[in-house]
Design an enzyme around this catalytic site. Sequence first.
Site, PDB file in Angstrom:
ATOM      1  N   GLU A 198     -10.846   0.981   8.791  1.00  0.00           N
ATOM      2  CA  GLU A 198      -9.583   1.158   9.509  1.00  0.00           C
ATOM      3  C   GLU A 198      -9.479   2.630   9.900  1.00  0.00           C
ATOM      4  O   GLU A 198      -8.757   3.410   9.284  1.00  0.00           O
ATOM      5  CB  GLU A 198      -8.387   0.743   8.636  1.00  0.00           C
ATOM      6  CG  GLU A 198      -7.098   0.671   9.445  1.00  0.00           C
ATOM      7  CD  GLU A 198      -5.849   0.569   8.575  1.00  0.00           C
ATOM      8  OE1 GLU A 198      -4.947  -0.196   8.930  1.00  0.00           O
ATOM      9  OE2 GLU A 198      -5.782   1.272   7.545  1.00  0.00           O
ATOM     10  N   GLU A 234       0.812  -1.217   0.000  1.00  0.00           N
ATOM     11  CA  GLU A 234       0.000   0.000   0.000  1.00  0.00           C
ATOM     12  C   GLU A 234       0.842   1.261   0.000  1.00  0.00           C
ATOM     13  O   GLU A 234       2.010   1.268   0.375  1.00  0.00           O
ATOM     14  CB  GLU A 234      -0.934   0.015   1.197  1.00  0.00           C
ATOM     15  CG  GLU A 234      -0.249   0.156   2.541  1.00  0.00           C
ATOM     16  CD  GLU A 234      -1.241   0.251   3.702  1.00  0.00           C
ATOM     17  OE1 GLU A 234      -2.185   1.068   3.620  1.00  0.00           O
ATOM     18  OE2 GLU A 234      -1.060  -0.499   4.679  1.00  0.00           O
TER      19      GLU A 234
END
Length: 265
Positions: free
Chosen positions: A240, A143
């Site tokens: 998240e 990511e």
Amino acid sequence: MLRFSANLSMLFSELPLLQRFQAAKQAGFAAVEIQFPYQLSAESIRQALRTHDLKLVLFNVDADDLLQGGEGLAAVPEKQAYFKTAVARARDYAEVLRPDCINVLPGRCLNAGRMTEYRQTLGENLLYAADVFAELGLTTVFEAINSHDMPGFMVDGSAKMLSIWHELNHPKLRLQYDIYHMSRMGEDCMAFLAEHVDKIGHIQFADCPGRGRPGSGGLDFASLFDAIAALPYEGWVGAEYIPGPVTAEGLAWMKTPSASEAAAL
């Protein structure tokens, strides 16, 4: 169809980690993810998943000192042996827990003069991890993290992620796309998701700025969730974010009609 997973490293953090599984189930989640599960045994996590009928969809390879301001693990040439040990440990957990994806955090390069060397090491390590986890049928993801929250992060935007992905060209390597981080960098998340959904293995979200629950910032989550639901994306969408003192009191976003549903009312 949207399938939400609860990131237990952030949500329900008012509870000990093992108690967060039950809290996630009671809140309506069918799946969970954990950033770094290694404080618990794989067997204790498996038992919690079975007890509460949950699926674990994602966890990370150890990132060494990254969260303490260091360079992390995946790109540091002198740490390649350590990285392979971390991958082996993650594989042991994955054999027991069978997630869909395992995330590798690229990390920082604190010496700009070594960036090319670090970039090469990151590529080698991503390919190594992808090969190891592919043996279990799992997808490796990596990511981008915004450079405001994590200055010096090597991969801080979608273009850098795509460049690495195209260069490595591994069949079991995908992008982990975080709506919060890319919004923080000023990117058009809906446009990216629409164009590159075939390259994405996992999606995560938080509102921006502040990284709070949907509705706490400026992002239009009704439209974002509509856009994701319309895509040919079969993965999970991970919550998240930084919750309030009691996570369950900030989950109204799970029950709010999407933009298309609201228009039909």
